[in-house]
Write a protein that holds these residues in place. Structure first.
Motif, PDB file in Angstrom:
ATOM      1  N   TYR A 195      -2.143   4.731   9.553  1.00  5.85           N
ATOM      2  CA  TYR A 195      -1.808   4.054   8.290  1.00  5.85           C
ATOM      3  C   TYR A 195      -2.797   4.421   7.188  1.00  5.85           C
ATOM      4  N   GLU A 242       9.116   2.819   8.670  1.00  5.66           N
ATOM      5  CA  GLU A 242       9.092   1.733   7.679  1.00  5.66           C
ATOM      6  C   GLU A 242       8.569   0.448   8.303  1.00  5.66           C
ATOM      7  N   ARG A 269       4.831   0.803   8.669  1.00  5.49           N
ATOM      8  CA  ARG A 269       4.132   0.662   7.373  1.00  5.49           C
ATOM      9  C   ARG A 269       4.092  -0.802   6.933  1.00  5.49           C
TER      10      ARG A 269
END
Length: 154
Positions: free
Chosen positions: A48, A100, A103
């Protein structure tokens, strides 16, 4: 046995393990509520933040075996949190990217990590915390803080 024989509570290693167990155990329980282990979190947050983007890089960054990282990545793929994508510049390299869902989850897990650290270490002033981190790095044999850790705010 004599009174001069050191006991369990006389050893710093015992207290370091106890502290580590407490910090890790509390964090582990909180992450479990999100279906993630501490080891999986380490991979997620590393990708990340962009600290590493391949399995080999993650392995070096978190200091665990490449095979173990590969298995962690496989589990994160199964949870739809991470994917392996071909590197546009090299057909031999697979880049790790967060989905997604990954995240969205990573910053929430980082907040849990921050709160866990605060729970255990808030009593330390920022200077004392930095000093403790420096001592631990010295004892472990790491001479510089990891990227992005030049100063600690909590």
């Amino acid at each position: 046995m004599t009174a001069q024989t050191s006991g369990l509570h006389d050893h710093l290693g015992y207290w370091l393990r106890r502290l580590s167990d407490e910090v890790h155990g509390r964090f582990e329980k909180q992450l479990a509520e999100h279906g993630v282990t501490v080891a999986q979190w380490a991979v997620l947050i590393t990708v990340y933040r962009g600290d590493a983007t391949t399995t080999r890089e993650v392995s070096r960054y978190v200091d665990i075996d490449v095979g173990a990282v590969s298995r962690l990545v496989d589990r994160l793929i199964a949870k739809d949190l991470i994917s392996r994508e071909p590197d546009p510049d090299s057909r031999r390299i697979l880049r790790l990217t967060l989905t997604e869902q990954g995240r969205d989850l990573a910053p929430r897990l980082a907040e849990i990590a921050d709160r866990n650290d605060a729970h255990f270490f808030a009593a330390l002033t920022p200077d004392r915390r930095r000093q403790l981190e420096d001592w631990i790095r010295d004892l472990v044999g790491v001479t510089t803080p990891p990227p992005g850790k030049g100063s600690t705010s909590s």
